[in-house]
Design a protein around this motif. Structure first.
Motif, short mmCIF file in Angstrom:
data_model
loop_
_atom_site.label_atom_id
_atom_site.label_comp_id
_atom_site.label_asym_id
_atom_site.label_seq_id
_atom_site.Cartn_x
_atom_site.Cartn_y
_atom_site.Cartn_z
N ASP A 1 50.88 31.98 1.19
CA ASP A 1 51.20 33.13 2.05
C ASP A 1 52.54 33.02 2.78
N ASP B 1 55.25 32.94 12.87
CA ASP B 1 53.81 32.63 12.90
C ASP B 1 53.07 33.45 13.94
N ILE C 1 50.22 28.69 7.44
CA ILE C 1 50.82 29.16 6.20
C ILE C 1 50.94 27.99 5.23
N GLN D 1 55.09 36.27 2.30
CA GLN D 1 54.70 37.52 2.96
C GLN D 1 54.64 37.38 4.48
N THR D 2 54.64 36.15 4.98
CA THR D 2 54.71 35.95 6.42
C THR D 2 56.17 35.98 6.90
N GLY E 1 52.53 41.27 11.23
CA GLY E 1 53.00 40.40 10.18
C GLY E 1 51.90 40.02 9.21
N ARG E 2 52.24 40.02 7.93
CA ARG E 2 51.38 39.52 6.84
C ARG E 2 50.16 40.39 6.57
N GLU E 3 50.17 41.63 6.99
CA GLU E 3 49.05 42.50 6.69
C GLU E 3 49.15 43.03 5.26
N LEU F 1 51.87 36.59 14.44
CA LEU F 1 51.66 37.73 13.57
C LEU F 1 51.66 39.05 14.32
N ALA G 1 55.64 41.46 2.79
CA ALA G 1 54.51 42.26 3.28
C ALA G 1 54.98 43.66 3.67
#
Length: 527
Positions: free
Chosen positions: A459, A416, A455, A462-463, A514-516, A418, A508
Motif C-alpha cells: 500500500d 501516514d 505501510i 497509494q498512500t 489518504g489511501r481510500e 491519513l 489513490a
C-alpha cells in the motif's frame, strides 16, 4: 483548438462529477507541477513512429547513457503500450527531440541547476522539439514535462501533441524537494524502492530520504560492524551494501539524491541485537550508551561505510524523541554523567554534538530533527540543517538564528496521517512568516514523510500519491503561480493522478482521506 475548461466556473465539490474529455487534457493547464512560464498555440502535431533523439550543439557526451535512457523511458511512457499506426492527417509530424546540455558534467550535486527551456515549434521540416538546459538533470525534467504534452488519440490511433507551438521556461522554487521512506517499520524490497524513485520524478521531487534503521529493525549491512544487521526482522529482509550502492546509482540517474539517516541516540533498540554493549543494560535498551566509547566507534564505522555509498552532501543523524531515563537509572552511566558534570540533558547534547563531529569528519553536512534545535540550537554546528516536524513556526526561528531548515510539519506533510488531505499538502507554505530574503534562502525546501508503521509493499504508493504531488508543486512552482483558490487546481491534480495510474503507479483517489478506495464505479477523473 479544442476548448479549455475554466475550473473557476465549476463548483468546488462537483468537479469530480464531470468526466474530463480528451480535449481538456491537452492544454497547458494539465501540466504538473506547473512550470514558471508557459506559452502555447493552436496547432496539432503527430508523433513519429520512429522518434529520434538528437544532441546537436550539446556539450554533454552522454557517455554514461543517462540521456539516452531518459529519452527511451519518455517514449515508452507516452506510447503507454498502445499500438501506434503510422497514419497522419498532414505533414506536421514531430520527428524527435533535440537536447542541448551545456555542462559536460553529470555529477548530481546539491543545488545543481535544474532549469530548462522547452520549445516545440509548429512548423519545420524535419520538425524537432528542442530542450536546452545547463545540466543533464534540467534536461531530465524537461523530458518529463514534454511527456505530459503528448496524448494517444484512440480514434486515429496515433499520439498527438496539441496546442503547438509551445515555449516553456522552468526551474524549481526550492533546491530540496524530498520524500521520506521508512524501511525499519516494514521492509521494502529493492524493486519497490526503485518504483518509488520512478514515481518521484513524475512530479520533480529530487531527494529520497531513506530512514533505514530504527527500533524495530536494522536491515542494512554495515561492513565495519557486520553484526548490526542481526537486528533485521529476518534473514531475507535485508539490504546488502551493494543493494544500497545500486539504489543510489539508480536514483542518481533519475536526478534523485538519496539521503541516508541513522537516528541517534534514540530509536536504536535494534542496534543492540548484534552488539548488546550498545544498550545501557539488557533491561533498559535505549538510547545508545553515552558513556561507552564503543557507541561512537560504531557511529564512526557506519558513517565511514556510508561515505563510500551515499554521495549526497548531507547525512541525517536524527536526534528526535530521546528518552534519557535509561541513562539516569543505570548506575554506571549515572556515575559517568556525574564525573563529567553532566545531567541527562547535558548528555543528550554531548551525544548529538559528538555525532555531528563524526559526520563532519567524513565530509558530510548534518541534518537533525528539530528537537536538537529546540534544546540546544546555539550549540549545533553551523553546518546543521534543522528538520522541522513537530509543527509550524520552527523554520522562522531556525533561519532567524542563521541555520538552514527543511520543513515537514506533521499536521500537513506526514503521509501516514491519513486524515491529512491533499488540500493541506498543497497549501502548506514553507516560508510562512519568513519575509527577509536572506532568511528565505536558508529554507532549503520541504519533505513529505511516509512513515512505515502502517505501510508496506502492498500500500505504499497509494498512500504517497497523489498527496505528495500536491506538496511537490508547492516546492517546485513559483509562489506567484501557485493556485490561490483550490478550485483552480483540482482538475489538473485529478488529471495527474490518472496519469500516474496509467504509468502503473497505484495513486489513490483525491476524494476522501489518504489511501481510500474509490467509493463507486466510474471514471478515474471522477474520483
Amino acid at each position: 483548438m479544442a476548448c479549455i475548461w475554466d475550473t473557476r466556473t465549476l463548483h468546488f465539490g462537483l468537479l469530480f462529477g464531470i468526466l474530463l474529455s480528451f480535449s481538456v487534457t491537452t492544454n497547458g493547464l494539465k501540466l504538473w507541477p506547473m512550470p514558471k512560464l508557459v506559452n502555447y498555440g493552436s496547432e496539432t502535431l503527430y508523433w513519429s513512429t520512429n522518434m529520434q533523439l538528437r544532441t546537436d550543439g550539446s556539450n554533454y557526451a552522454d557517455s554514461s547513457g543517462i540521456l539516452k535512457e531518459a529519452f527511451e523511458r519518455m517514449v515508452n511512457l507516452i506510447e503507454a503500450d498502445h499500438i501506434i499506426e503510422a497514419k497522419f492527417a498532414n505533414s506536421s509530424v514531430l520527428a524527435g527531440v533535440n537536447v542541448v546540455v551545456h555542462s559536460p558534467d553529470d555529477t548530481l550535486n546539491f543545488g545543481i541547476d535544474e532549469s530548462y527551456t522547452l520549445n516545440v515549434p509548429a512548423k519545420g521540416s524535419p520538425l524537432y522539439a528542442k530542450i536546452e538546459a545547463n545540466t543533464i538533470f534540467g534536461a531530465l525534467h524537461a523530458l518529463e514535462t514534454f511527456s505530459q504534452l503528448c496524448y494517444f488519440n484512440f480514434t486515429s490511433k496515433v499520439v498527438e501533441l496539441h496546442a503547438a507551438p509551445w515555449t516553456i521556461y522552468d526551474l524549481p522554487r526550492f533546491p530540496y524537494r524530498g520524500l521520506l521512506i521508512d524501511t525499519s517499520r516494514h521492509y521494502l524490497p529493492v524493486p519497490v524502492i526503485k518504483s518509488v524513485i520512478d514515481s518521484m520524478t513524475y512530479s520533480k521531487l529530487n531527494v529520497l530520504h531513506w530512514h533505514i534503521v530504527d527500533d524495530q529493525s536494522f536491515p542494512i549491512e554495515i561492513p565495519s560492524y557486520p553484526k548490526l544487521w542481526d537486528g533485521a526482522y529476518s534473514y531475507t529482509e535485508r539490504y546488502t551494501i551493494n543493494d544500497a550502492i545500486d539504489i543510489v546509482k539508480y536514483a542518481e540517474r533519475k536526478g534523485v539524491n538519496v539521503l541516508a539517516e541513522i537516528d541517534v541516540p534514540g530509536h536504536t533498540l535494534s542496534w543492540g541485537v548484534g552488539y548488546s554493549s550498545l544498550w545501557p543494560s539488557k533491561s533498559c535498551r535505549e538510547p545508545l550508551d553515552v558513556s561507552n566509547e564503543f557507541s561512537f566507534k560504531v557511529i564512526d564505522g557506519i558513517l565511514s561505510d556510508f561515505s563510500k555509498v551515499f554521495k549526497f552532501k548531507f547525512v541525517h543523524l536524527g536526534g528526535d524523541e530521546v528518552n534519557t531515563s535509561c541513562w539516569t537509572t543505570t548506575p554506571r552511566i549515572k556515575e559517568w554523567l556525574n564525573n563529567h558534570h553532566m545531567n541527562e540533558s547535558d548528555g543528550y547534547r554531548y551525544f548529538v554534538l559528538r555525532a555531528q563531529q563524526i559526520a563532519l569528519s567524513h565530509g558530510y553536512d548534518i541534518i537533525n530533527w528539530e528537537e536538537t534545535f529546540n534544546n540546544f540550537g546555539d550549540k549545533l554546528s553551523p553546518r546543521t540543517v534543522v528538520h522541522n516536524w513537530l509543527g509550524g513556526g520552527v523554520a522562522q526561528k531556525v533561519v532567524a538564528d542563521g541555520l538552514r531548515c527543511i520543513v515537514s510539519n506533521q499536521d500537513k506533510w506526514y503521509l501516514d496521517h491519513l486524515d491529512a488531505t491533499w488540500e493541506g499538502f498543497y497549501t502548506n507554505e514553507p516560508l510562512t512568516n519568513i519575509t527577509n530574503p536572506a532568511q528565505q534562502k536558508l529554507v532549503l525546501g520541504g519533505e513529505v514523510c511516509m512513515w512505515g508503521e502502517h505501510i508496506d509493499t502492498s500500500d505504499i504508493q497509494q498512500t504517497i500519491w497523489p498527496r505528495a504531488a500536491a506538496a511537490a508543486e508547492r516546492l517546485w512552482t513559483p509562489f506567484d503561480k501557485l493556485a490561490k483558490d483550490l478550485k483552480d487546481v483540482i482538475s489538473r491534480l485529478a488529471h495527474f493522478r490518472c496519469l500516474l495510474n496509467q504509468r502503473g503507479v497505484q495513486a489513490a483517489p483525491l476524494i476522501g482521506n489518504g489511501r481510500e478506495a474509490p467509493s463507486d464505479p466510474g471514471s478515474c477523473y471522477k474520483q
